[in-house]
Write an enzyme that holds these catalytic residues in place. Structure first.
Site, PDB file in Angstrom:
ATOM      1  N   LYS A 160      -1.140  10.573   1.493  1.00  0.00           N
ATOM      2  CA  LYS A 160      -0.132   9.976   0.489  1.00  0.00           C
ATOM      3  C   LYS A 160      -0.911  10.517  -1.080  1.00  0.00           C
ATOM      4  O   LYS A 160       0.327  11.306  -1.712  1.00  0.00           O
ATOM      5  CB  LYS A 160      -0.019   8.652   0.499  1.00  0.00           C
ATOM      6  CG  LYS A 160       0.532   8.011   1.646  1.00  0.00           C
ATOM      7  CD  LYS A 160       0.681   6.521   1.768  1.00  0.00           C
ATOM      8  CE  LYS A 160      -0.778   5.987   1.687  1.00  0.00           C
ATOM      9  NZ  LYS A 160      -1.698   5.961   2.614  1.00  0.00           N
ATOM     10  N   HIS A 202       0.876  -1.337   0.168  1.00  0.00           N
ATOM     11  CA  HIS A 202       0.052   0.047   0.070  1.00  0.00           C
ATOM     12  C   HIS A 202       1.031   1.109   0.057  1.00  0.00           C
ATOM     13  O   HIS A 202       1.535   1.256   0.796  1.00  0.00           O
ATOM     14  CB  HIS A 202      -0.823  -0.110   1.165  1.00  0.00           C
ATOM     15  CG  HIS A 202      -1.876   1.124   1.251  1.00  0.00           C
ATOM     16  ND1 HIS A 202      -2.744   1.387   0.112  1.00  0.00           N
ATOM     17  CD2 HIS A 202      -1.925   2.076   2.201  1.00  0.00           C
ATOM     18  CE1 HIS A 202      -3.571   2.388   0.883  1.00  0.00           C
ATOM     19  NE2 HIS A 202      -2.938   2.853   1.857  1.00  0.00           N
ATOM     20  N   ASP A 223      -2.039   3.987  -4.562  1.00  0.00           N
ATOM     21  CA  ASP A 223      -2.562   3.093  -3.504  1.00  0.00           C
ATOM     22  C   ASP A 223      -2.118   1.794  -3.487  1.00  0.00           C
ATOM     23  O   ASP A 223      -1.526   1.145  -2.368  1.00  0.00           O
ATOM     24  CB  ASP A 223      -4.137   2.877  -4.149  1.00  0.00           C
ATOM     25  CG  ASP A 223      -5.017   2.021  -2.937  1.00  0.00           C
ATOM     26  OD1 ASP A 223      -4.760   2.256  -1.688  1.00  0.00           O
ATOM     27  OD2 ASP A 223      -5.761   1.159  -3.383  1.00  0.00           O
ATOM     28  N   ARG A 239      17.263  14.967  12.980  1.00  0.00           N
ATOM     29  CA  ARG A 239      17.360  16.376  12.441  1.00  0.00           C
ATOM     30  C   ARG A 239      18.769  16.535  11.827  1.00  0.00           C
ATOM     31  O   ARG A 239      18.779  17.564  11.166  1.00  0.00           O
ATOM     32  CB  ARG A 239      17.404  17.207  13.749  1.00  0.00           C
ATOM     33  CG  ARG A 239      16.130  17.223  14.693  1.00  0.00           C
ATOM     34  CD  ARG A 239      16.005  18.114  15.646  1.00  0.00           C
ATOM     35  NE  ARG A 239      15.959  19.531  15.235  1.00  0.00           N
ATOM     36  CZ  ARG A 239      16.076  20.701  16.171  1.00  0.00           C
ATOM     37  NH1 ARG A 239      15.923  20.388  17.386  1.00  0.00           N
ATOM     38  NH2 ARG A 239      16.017  21.777  15.542  1.00  0.00           N
TER      39      ARG A 239
END
Length: 317
Positions: A162, A141, A180, A246
């Site tokens: 998404k 997916h 999808d 980070r």
């Protein structure tokens, strides 16, 4: 994992081959090996270690040899050679099988095809095609987009954004591969190719709007049938108490079919422009492949400044 097969009919269509045996069902003939065989030894009568399950390719050497053999000897060689369980025989360089070869092929129900391409060129092309068609495959997916030539696979829970991120990337000039459902094939130890199921190709589902056809709305330049997967971005809800990377000094990976792909976890919160972040991630990944790592460069500069400061203190003393 079950062994994959591809029909000779599909390979003939993909490689644009001429069919010399129309009475033989190409759909019924299956290929299960990506390797090919040049049957020069077999046509001369040597059948030990014969790789009969491979596509058999007739090139200049084999064809020239057959021109020097008597009709009786050719008939014997043809009958012996084609009696094996061969998926198909392909004549290259525009060479055509003679009547005796076609008669033996019909008798043993072997498909005979032809191409105008040079033998070496065709051999490389059909091996590449068979590797792709017979590659191990899984469906996951996600959304796959070509961003600046980098295959960007966007993953995350349903409804996290998404498809919306993919649509914004398309509007910014990038290309959709699939939404999808992503079919992933492992071509080799280092290469994963993503494609779309035929049913959903070029479609995107947007909650509240429905299904849209990207190819029809934005043009053929905004879609692509397949793409190598170079980078994975996992979208997740922002968690205040979670520590996020980070600097990016160490790479994280996700594994598909035994092959690792660089993966970034991207926390989602209001105000973050996902399309811009995805573009930046793709360009940064390409830059790393070219040998430049911004995080390592920053670390180098910091170390230089620290060393310089320590040297200045020593001079003051």
């Amino acid at each position: 994992m079950t062994k994959k097969e591809v029909s000779v009919a599909k390979i003939a269509r993909l490689m644009e081959l001429t069919n010399y045996t129309e009475d033989v069902s190409l759909k019924a003939k299956k290929i299960s090996m990506s390797e090919i065989n040049r049957p020069a030894l077999q046509l001369s009568g040597y059948f030990e270690h014969f790789a009969e399950g491979r596509v058999q390719i007739i090139g200049m050497v084999e064809f020239a040899f057959l021109q020097q053999v008597s009709k009786e000897q050719k008939q014997i060689s043809y009958d012996k050679f084609l009696s094996f369980d061969i998926p198909c025989v392909v004549f290259c360089r525009g060479f055509q099988p003679d009547e005796d070869f076609l008669e033996a092929a019909h008798r043993h129900n072997v498909a005979v095809l032809g191409t105008e391409r040079a033998t070496s060129d065709f051999t490389a092309a059909i091996i590449r095609t068979l590797n792709e068609e017979l590659a191990p495959c899984i469906t996951i997916h996600g959304v796959l987009v070509d961003v600046y030539g980098e295959g960007l696979l966007i993953m995350g829970e349903s409804g996290i954004g998404k498809s919306e991120a993919a649509l914004e990337l398309i509007r910014r000039g990038h290309r959709l591969v699939t939404d999808d459902a992503v079919e992933i094939k492992r071509i080799d130890d280092n290469t994963l190719i993503g494609t779309s199921p035929d049913v959903t190709r070029h479609f995107i589902e947007l909650r509240g709007i429905g299904i849209i056809d990207v190819k029809s709305l934005y043009g053929v330049e905004c879609v692509k049938d397949k793409q190598q997967i170079d980078l994975v971005i996992k979208l997740e809800d922002w968690k205040k108490d979670k520590e996020y990377d980070r600097l990016g000094m160490e790479q994280e990976y996700i594994e598909f079919l035994g092959t690792k792909v660089v993966c970034h976890s991207l926390p989602i919160r209001p105000g973050r422009n996902l399309a811009v972040i995805c573009e930046t991630a793709a360009v940064n990944h390409r830059q790393k492949k070219m040998g430049y790592n911004a995080a390592q460069e920053l670390y180098r500069r910091v170390q230089e400044n620290l060393n310089r400061s320590m040297n200045d203190e020593d001079d003051d003393e």
